[in-house]
Design an enzyme around this catalytic site. Structure first.
Site, short mmCIF file in Angstrom:
data_model
loop_
_atom_site.label_atom_id
_atom_site.label_comp_id
_atom_site.label_asym_id
_atom_site.label_seq_id
_atom_site.Cartn_x
_atom_site.Cartn_y
_atom_site.Cartn_z
N CYS A 292 39.69 38.73 41.90
CA CYS A 292 40.81 39.46 41.29
C CYS A 292 41.89 38.51 40.77
O CYS A 292 42.92 38.95 40.27
CB CYS A 292 41.41 40.47 42.26
SG CYS A 292 42.16 39.70 43.70
N ASP B 29 45.82 31.57 43.87
CA ASP B 29 46.21 30.83 45.06
C ASP B 29 45.11 29.87 45.51
O ASP B 29 45.40 28.78 46.00
CB ASP B 29 46.56 31.79 46.20
CG ASP B 29 47.99 32.29 46.06
OD1 ASP B 29 48.88 31.46 45.78
OD2 ASP B 29 48.22 33.50 46.19
N GLU C 195 41.84 33.26 49.55
CA GLU C 195 42.81 32.59 48.67
C GLU C 195 43.11 31.16 49.11
O GLU C 195 43.96 30.51 48.53
CB GLU C 195 44.14 33.35 48.67
CG GLU C 195 44.03 34.78 48.21
CD GLU C 195 45.39 35.43 48.03
OE1 GLU C 195 45.92 35.39 46.91
OE2 GLU C 195 45.91 35.98 49.01
N HIS D 49 54.01 34.08 38.75
CA HIS D 49 54.13 35.54 38.80
C HIS D 49 54.88 36.12 37.61
O HIS D 49 54.62 37.23 37.20
CB HIS D 49 54.74 35.97 40.14
CG HIS D 49 53.75 35.82 41.24
ND1 HIS D 49 53.85 34.87 42.22
CD2 HIS D 49 52.60 36.47 41.47
CE1 HIS D 49 52.81 34.96 43.01
NE2 HIS D 49 52.04 35.92 42.58
C1 PEP Z 1 45.57 35.30 43.45
O1 PEP Z 1 46.19 34.52 44.19
O2 PEP Z 1 44.65 34.97 42.70
C2 PEP Z 1 45.95 36.73 43.43
C3 PEP Z 1 45.21 37.60 42.80
O3 PEP Z 1 47.11 37.08 44.05
P1 PEP Z 1 48.58 36.78 43.43
O4 PEP Z 1 48.38 36.27 42.04
O5 PEP Z 1 49.34 38.06 43.47
O6 PEP Z 1 49.11 35.75 44.38
MG MG Z 2 47.50 35.34 45.70
#
Ligand code: PEP
Ligand code: MG
Length: 584
Positions: free
Chosen positions: A505, A458, A434, A193
């Site tokens: 996404c 994820d 995910e 993140h």
């Molecule tokens: C993902 O897991 O690909 C996602 C878009 O969510 P995050 O990266 O916020 O966990």
């Molecule tokens: Mg995610």
């Protein structure tokens, strides 16, 4: 003399500046006994460190109040009150009287307090563990005579490169963009993140450097190149000039790409792709909208919470969502409900968990805290009056979770109706795919659901059992693994069978080579980091879906992720597109 380290390129751009070494972990304390005659001095030393910490906290408080507002600044009141707690101060004084050095006495008492609070049945008290940890670090740093760094204490205009072991999202959101020019960390990967947030803040970042915090003393100047993963220590003037030239070239390349802002994202065989942008902070929405994206495919609302001591109320959230919706002038804006937990924790945190990524996060936490969840849902339905808002649920693994969220959405709508506030009840609901569970049993999740959005960050992590933030595993984080490609294909098929839109996404869409694979797997909608919108659009406009399909068919037959990536790179190369490795 110049030395170079190579890590993982996490957020593009070149930055040159002085190192700001950020050491924000509880230091190790050795057992040290003091003679009887030294006790009074040791007591004075302890009180002196407490007083200096308090002065420091008041300064930080004032600064944060000015930059972020009174709510954020309130965190520091909690920490000040800990340092004034009589039980704490007498507890330490007692241990010093028993000949323990001040740092050891304080360490023992604070460790005990943190353990007790972490186990407390009351969530409010559990949340104080983060504040206790901050105080623990702050006072020990002074008692041990360690370099006294405050995570957010960098004067404006410094252009500092923050160097740290691992920048938690809550520290990242406190960084002053006018003071910091880049980020370098020992830990982390492209999909952790901190990397995602650095990209969204437009800060160059190199992560996964493994030992950069021990290689540096804090007195150096460094160059970081977030496009190649290089960090140069004490570069020569020549090197700096060369890198500044690179930075200018990057700007020029970006200018060229800007010509594509108004161009359609259509492949050479005429297939139109919906290309959206991910938005992490409401302030990013203007930049994201200026890329010409077809709306927002993912707004990560948890970034409204990180770095704060209290949850934003309904009005504050309503304003934040409305800001994004307004920036996109009627284009769809998909807003994800809080994905708190895992590595995304507010200040004060939540109970420590043995396996946070398998723990109390995302939809699980929201369903267990219905008041908090309904507040967010009300804010979303109110913001929906101003545009095409759609709600996305994170980390769903079962139909019960969708059902539970739907019930709370209905309740939240009734609450708004009763209050007589303007809102939209029929906001489309989507679920994130995910986990392998969600992908394999996607059919069970279609009821009442308008769209799927695949979170590949994820999905790769949970499918391959590879922690997305662990630098030691970066080469094993392989989105082209056959298992991952098959799960995506399966999700797309289920979506098509049930007339449900399927978007991606996760970061996979932001990487042209992997986005090419997604086209081949049947994905027609992607939401990517704002800085990648035009690069991905250029790729889409250069290739045919036909070729992407053939390439991915061949890649799916490969036995390893590396072979699959090689095949994809070769096929996309036929269109004149050269890409760097997709791992990490
Ligand atoms: C993902 O897991 O690909 C996602 C878009 O969510 P995050 O990266 O916020 O966990
Ligand atoms: Mg995610």
């Amino acid at each position: 003399m110049e030395r170079r380290l190579v890590g993982i390129p996490a957020s593009p751009g070149v930055a040159v500046g002085p190192v700001h070494l950020l050491w924000w972990e509880v230091p190790e304390v050795r057992h040290r006994i003091i003679p009887d005659e030294g006790i009074p001095d040791e007591q004075t030393r302890f009180i002196g460190a407490v007083e200096r910490s308090k002065t420091r906290l008041r300064q930080v408080r004032e600064r944060v109040e000015g930059s972020a507002g009174p709510q954020e600044a309130a965190i520091f009141d909690v920490q000040l009150s800990i340092l004034e707690d009589a039980e704490l101060l007498t507890g330490v004084a007692e241990l010093i009287k028993q000949n323990l050095a001040a740092e050891k006495a304080f360490d023992i008492v604070m460790s005990d307090w943190r353990t007790r609070f972490a186990r407390h049945s009351h969530p409010m008290l559990r949340e104080r563990v983060g504040d206790l940890t901050d105080v623990h670090i702050r006072v020990l740093t002074l008692l041990l005579g360690l370099p006294d760094h405050d995570p957010i204490d960098v004067p404006k205009g410094t252009n500092a490169i923050v160097v740290t072991h691992d920048l938690t999202p809550s520290l990242t959101v406190q960084l002053d963009r006018e003071a910091i020019a880049g980020i370098a960390t020992d830990a982390g990967t492209r999909t952790s993140h901190v990397a995602i947030l650095a990209r969204s803040l437009g800060l160059p970042a190199v992560v996964g450097l493994r030992s950069v915090t021990t290689e540096l003393t804090g007195r150096e100047r460094v160059i970081i190149d977030g496009s190649t993963g290089m960090l140069a220590i004490n570069p020569s003037d020549e090197d700096i000039a060369q890198y500044e030239q690179r930075a200018r070239e990057e700007v020029a390349a970006e200018t060229e790409l800007r010509e594509l802002v108004t161009a359609d994202a259509v492949t050479t065989d005429g297939v139109a792709i919906t290309l959206r942008a991910n938005v992490d902070l409401p302030e990013d929405s203007d930049y994201a909208a200026a890329t010409g994206a077809d709306g927002v495919g993912l707004m990560r609302t948890e970034f409204l919470v990180l770095g704060r001591a209290a949850m934003p109320d309904e009005d504050e959230q309503y304003k934040a969502y409305t800001k994004v919706v307004s920036a996109f002038h009627g284009r769809p804006v998909i807003i994800r409900t809080f994905d708190i937990g895992g590595d995304k924790l507010p200040i004060g945190g939540f109970p420590a968990e043995a396996n946070p990524f398998l723990g109390w996060r995302a939809i699980r936490m929201c369903l267990d805290q219905p008041d908090m969840f309904r507040t967010q849902l009300r804010a979303l339905m109110r913001a929906a009056v101003h545009g095409d808002v759609r709600i996305l649920l994170p980390l769903v693994v079962s139909a019960e979770e969708v059902h539970g969220a739907r019930m709370l959405l209905d309740e939240a709508a009734d609450e708004l109706a009763e209050r007589g506030v303007e809102f939209r009840r029929d906001v489309p609901l989507g679920v994130m795919i995910e986990t392998p569970a969600a992908a394999i049993s996607a059919e069970t999740l279609v009821d009442g659901v308008s769209f799927f959005s695949i979170g590949t960050n994820d999905l790769v992590q949970y499918t391959l059992a590879v922690d997305r933030g662990n630098a030691n595993l970066a080469s094993r984080f392989t989105p082209t693994h056959p298992a991952v490609l098959q799960l995506i294909r399966r999700t797309v098929e289920v979506g098509h069978e049930h007339d449900i839109e399927v978007a991606v996404c996760g970061e996979m869409g932001s990487h042209p080579l992997l986005a090419f694979a997604l086209l081949g797997l049947g994905v027609r909608e992607m939401s990517v980091t704002p800085r990648s919108v035009l690069v991905v659009k250029r790729m889409i406009r250069s290739v045919s879906v036909e070729a992407a399909r053939a390439a991915v068919e061949a890649a799916l037959k490969a036995r390893t992720a590396a072979d699959a990536e090689f095949i994809l790179a070769e096929r996309i190369g036929e269109f004149g597109i050269v890409t760097r490795s997709a791992q990490g």
